[in-house]
Structure formats: C-alpha cells, structure tokens
Design a protein around this motif. Structure first.
Motif, PDB file in Angstrom:
ATOM      1  N   HIS A   2       0.823  -1.182   0.000  1.00 55.66           N
ATOM      2  CA  HIS A   2       0.000   0.000   0.000  1.00 55.66           C
ATOM      3  C   HIS A   2       0.868   1.246   0.000  1.00 55.66           C
ATOM      4  O   HIS A   2       1.874   1.312   0.694  1.00 55.66           O
ATOM      5  CB  HIS A   2      -0.898   0.029   1.242  1.00 55.66           C
ATOM      6  CG  HIS A   2      -1.789  -1.168   1.322  1.00 55.66           C
ATOM      7  ND1 HIS A   2      -2.884  -1.308   0.526  1.00 55.66           N
ATOM      8  CD2 HIS A   2      -1.725  -2.278   2.077  1.00 55.66           C
ATOM      9  CE1 HIS A   2      -3.479  -2.458   0.803  1.00 55.66           C
ATOM     10  NE2 HIS A   2      -2.778  -3.062   1.736  1.00 55.66           N
ATOM     11  N   THR A   3       0.478   2.259  -0.775  1.00 56.60           N
ATOM     12  CA  THR A   3       1.228   3.496  -0.821  1.00 56.60           C
ATOM     13  C   THR A   3       1.015   4.269   0.465  1.00 56.60           C
ATOM     14  O   THR A   3      -0.105   4.449   0.916  1.00 56.60           O
ATOM     15  CB  THR A   3       0.780   4.350  -2.025  1.00 56.60           C
ATOM     16  OG1 THR A   3       0.953   3.582  -3.209  1.00 56.60           O
ATOM     17  CG2 THR A   3       1.588   5.623  -2.107  1.00 56.60           C
ATOM     18  N   ILE A   4       2.100   4.741   1.043  1.00 61.84           N
ATOM     19  CA  ILE A   4       2.040   5.543   2.252  1.00 61.84           C
ATOM     20  C   ILE A   4       1.933   6.995   1.840  1.00 61.84           C
ATOM     21  O   ILE A   4       2.725   7.484   1.034  1.00 61.84           O
ATOM     22  CB  ILE A   4       3.304   5.316   3.110  1.00 61.84           C
ATOM     23  CG1 ILE A   4       3.384   3.852   3.524  1.00 61.84           C
ATOM     24  CG2 ILE A   4       3.328   6.242   4.304  1.00 61.84           C
ATOM     25  CD1 ILE A   4       4.677   3.479   4.197  1.00 61.84           C
ATOM     26  N   ALA A   5       0.932   7.720   2.363  1.00 65.81           N
ATOM     27  CA  ALA A   5       0.748   9.131   2.030  1.00 65.81           C
ATOM     28  C   ALA A   5       1.924   9.911   2.594  1.00 65.81           C
ATOM     29  O   ALA A   5       2.225   9.835   3.771  1.00 65.81           O
ATOM     30  CB  ALA A   5      -0.566   9.640   2.584  1.00 65.81           C
ATOM     31  N   ARG A   6       2.581  10.655   1.774  1.00 70.96           N
ATOM     32  CA  ARG A   6       3.761  11.406   2.168  1.00 70.96           C
ATOM     33  C   ARG A   6       3.751  12.787   1.519  1.00 70.96           C
ATOM     34  O   ARG A   6       2.810  13.187   0.874  1.00 70.96           O
ATOM     35  CB  ARG A   6       5.038  10.667   1.754  1.00 70.96           C
ATOM     36  CG  ARG A   6       5.216   9.349   2.457  1.00 70.96           C
ATOM     37  CD  ARG A   6       5.705   9.569   3.876  1.00 70.96           C
ATOM     38  NE  ARG A   6       5.682   8.295   4.572  1.00 70.96           N
ATOM     39  CZ  ARG A   6       5.448   8.141   5.847  1.00 70.96           C
ATOM     40  NH1 ARG A   6       5.224   9.164   6.606  1.00 70.96           N
ATOM     41  NH2 ARG A   6       5.446   6.958   6.392  1.00 70.96           N
ATOM     42  N   GLU A  29       8.947  -3.349 -12.933  1.00 71.26           N
ATOM     43  CA  GLU A  29       7.940  -4.384 -13.185  1.00 71.26           C
ATOM     44  C   GLU A  29       6.971  -4.493 -12.013  1.00 71.26           C
ATOM     45  O   GLU A  29       5.765  -4.632 -12.202  1.00 71.26           O
ATOM     46  CB  GLU A  29       8.607  -5.744 -13.401  1.00 71.26           C
ATOM     47  CG  GLU A  29       9.345  -5.893 -14.688  1.00 71.26           C
ATOM     48  CD  GLU A  29      10.141  -7.199 -14.753  1.00 71.26           C
ATOM     49  OE1 GLU A  29       9.831  -8.135 -13.988  1.00 71.26           O
ATOM     50  OE2 GLU A  29      11.081  -7.268 -15.570  1.00 71.26           O
ATOM     51  N   MET A  30       7.508  -4.470 -10.801  1.00 70.29           N
ATOM     52  CA  MET A  30       6.693  -4.649  -9.601  1.00 70.29           C
ATOM     53  C   MET A  30       5.822  -3.432  -9.285  1.00 70.29           C
ATOM     54  O   MET A  30       4.776  -3.579  -8.673  1.00 70.29           O
ATOM     55  CB  MET A  30       7.595  -4.931  -8.393  1.00 70.29           C
ATOM     56  CG  MET A  30       8.333  -6.244  -8.483  1.00 70.29           C
ATOM     57  SD  MET A  30       9.532  -6.444  -7.162  1.00 70.29           S
ATOM     58  CE  MET A  30       8.460  -6.472  -5.741  1.00 70.29           C
ATOM     59  N   SER A  31       6.249  -2.263  -9.701  1.00 72.83           N
ATOM     60  CA  SER A  31       5.576  -1.032  -9.277  1.00 72.83           C
ATOM     61  C   SER A  31       4.272  -0.748 -10.014  1.00 72.83           C
ATOM     62  O   SER A  31       3.418  -0.037  -9.493  1.00 72.83           O
ATOM     63  CB  SER A  31       6.512   0.160  -9.435  1.00 72.83           C
ATOM     64  OG  SER A  31       6.793   0.396 -10.809  1.00 72.83           O
ATOM     65  N   GLY A  32       4.114  -1.296 -11.207  1.00 75.15           N
ATOM     66  CA  GLY A  32       2.891  -1.046 -11.964  1.00 75.15           C
ATOM     67  C   GLY A  32       2.677   0.442 -12.202  1.00 75.15           C
ATOM     68  O   GLY A  32       3.603   1.166 -12.546  1.00 75.15           O
ATOM     69  N   ILE A  40      10.126   2.493  -4.216  1.00 75.57           N
ATOM     70  CA  ILE A  40      11.347   2.567  -3.405  1.00 75.57           C
ATOM     71  C   ILE A  40      11.088   3.375  -2.138  1.00 75.57           C
ATOM     72  O   ILE A  40      11.510   2.984  -1.048  1.00 75.57           O
ATOM     73  CB  ILE A  40      12.518   3.163  -4.222  1.00 75.57           C
ATOM     74  CG1 ILE A  40      12.953   2.177  -5.298  1.00 75.57           C
ATOM     75  CG2 ILE A  40      13.687   3.536  -3.304  1.00 75.57           C
ATOM     76  CD1 ILE A  40      13.946   2.745  -6.298  1.00 75.57           C
ATOM     77  N   ARG A  41      10.372   4.498  -2.243  1.00 74.92           N
ATOM     78  CA  ARG A  41      10.039   5.295  -1.046  1.00 74.92           C
ATOM     79  C   ARG A  41       9.202   4.475  -0.074  1.00 74.92           C
ATOM     80  O   ARG A  41       9.448   4.491   1.142  1.00 74.92           O
ATOM     81  CB  ARG A  41       9.305   6.578  -1.437  1.00 74.92           C
ATOM     82  CG  ARG A  41      10.213   7.668  -1.966  1.00 74.92           C
ATOM     83  CD  ARG A  41       9.501   9.006  -2.055  1.00 74.92           C
ATOM     84  NE  ARG A  41       8.330   8.988  -2.912  1.00 74.92           N
ATOM     85  CZ  ARG A  41       8.350   9.177  -4.232  1.00 74.92           C
ATOM     86  NH1 ARG A  41       9.489   9.393  -4.858  1.00 74.92           N
ATOM     87  NH2 ARG A  41       7.248   9.151  -4.926  1.00 74.92           N
ATOM     88  N   ASP A  42       8.205   3.742  -0.577  1.00 74.21           N
ATOM     89  CA  ASP A  42       7.373   2.891   0.294  1.00 74.21           C
ATOM     90  C   ASP A  42       8.227   1.850   1.006  1.00 74.21           C
ATOM     91  O   ASP A  42       8.079   1.624   2.205  1.00 74.21           O
ATOM     92  CB  ASP A  42       6.280   2.179  -0.512  1.00 74.21           C
ATOM     93  CG  ASP A  42       5.112   3.074  -0.863  1.00 74.21           C
ATOM     94  OD1 ASP A  42       5.068   4.215  -0.349  1.00 74.21           O
ATOM     95  OD2 ASP A  42       4.251   2.636  -1.638  1.00 74.21           O
ATOM     96  N   ILE A  43       9.120   1.208   0.265  1.00 75.60           N
ATOM     97  CA  ILE A  43       9.991   0.190   0.856  1.00 75.60           C
ATOM     98  C   ILE A  43      10.852   0.817   1.950  1.00 75.60           C
ATOM     99  O   ILE A  43      10.979   0.258   3.050  1.00 75.60           O
ATOM    100  CB  ILE A  43      10.867  -0.472  -0.231  1.00 75.60           C
ATOM    101  CG1 ILE A  43       9.992  -1.316  -1.174  1.00 75.60           C
ATOM    102  CG2 ILE A  43      11.979  -1.311   0.390  1.00 75.60           C
ATOM    103  CD1 ILE A  43      10.691  -1.749  -2.450  1.00 75.60           C
TER     104      ILE A  43
END
Length: 111
Positions: A2-6, A29-32, A40-43
C-alpha cells in the motif's frame, strides 16, 4: 504494498542512488502504475517504521486469504498487530489477496 501518504514530490529533496540495472528493471515491473521511485520510497518508509518502532499496520484480517504454520528463521514483525516474532518462534505465513506471503503472529488470526 500500500502506498504511504507522504510529502508531495515537489517538496522532496532530490537524492541520487545507484542501482543495478536488473534491480531497477525488477522494481519497475513490480511497481505497476505506482512508479518505481514511489515503490522505493514505500519500501524505505516501511523499513524505517519497522526498525524505529513506529510500525503501523498495512494489512487487515480481510486481506489474508490463507495461512500456514511456520517457524521464524529471523526476527519478523506481524503485519496485523506489529508484534515482534523472535527467531525460532512459531508463527504463521499469511497469503494476501495480492499473492504476497506475510509474517503473522500466532494470535493475530484468533477469533
């Protein structure tokens, strides 16, 4: 994931990072539709939250389709409760709606 609001990207600092070409392609490929930089920021945020104790649940019980018994081979954190699972402790591996396997504490799925 899930994308974290930043912060809006216009308010972010530009940072250069060198990645292997294969890693960058896999991230793309994974990011769609999200884009690999957002992934990368989410990770990185997930890693920082987990290591700093600022953990916030990313999944709910409704996201778990199935679970199997397992033994932690390293320290893990339950994605539902945030409970620390020590190495060699019993745990569950939960299959999410997206097909990911995530660590779960034994108690996390109890009714």
């Amino acid at each position: 994931m899930h994308t974290i609001a930043r912060t809006p990207t216009t308010d972010m600092e530009v940072t250069s990072i060198r990645l292997e070409r294969e890693l960058k392609e896999k991230l793309k490929e994974m990011s769609g539709n999200q884009g690999y930089q957002a992934l990368i920021r989410d990770i990185l945020w997930n890693y920082v939250q987990q290591k700093s104790g600022e953990w916030k649940p990313r999944f709910s019980r409704a996201d778990i389709r199935a679970s199997i018994a397992a033994t932690a081979q390293q320290e893990e954190r339950c994605v539902l409760t945030g409970q620390l699972i020590q190495s060699q402790q019993p745990m569950l591996l939960g299959l999410t709606k997206n097909g990911d396997m995530v660590p779960l504490s034994i108690e996390s799925l109890a009714e």
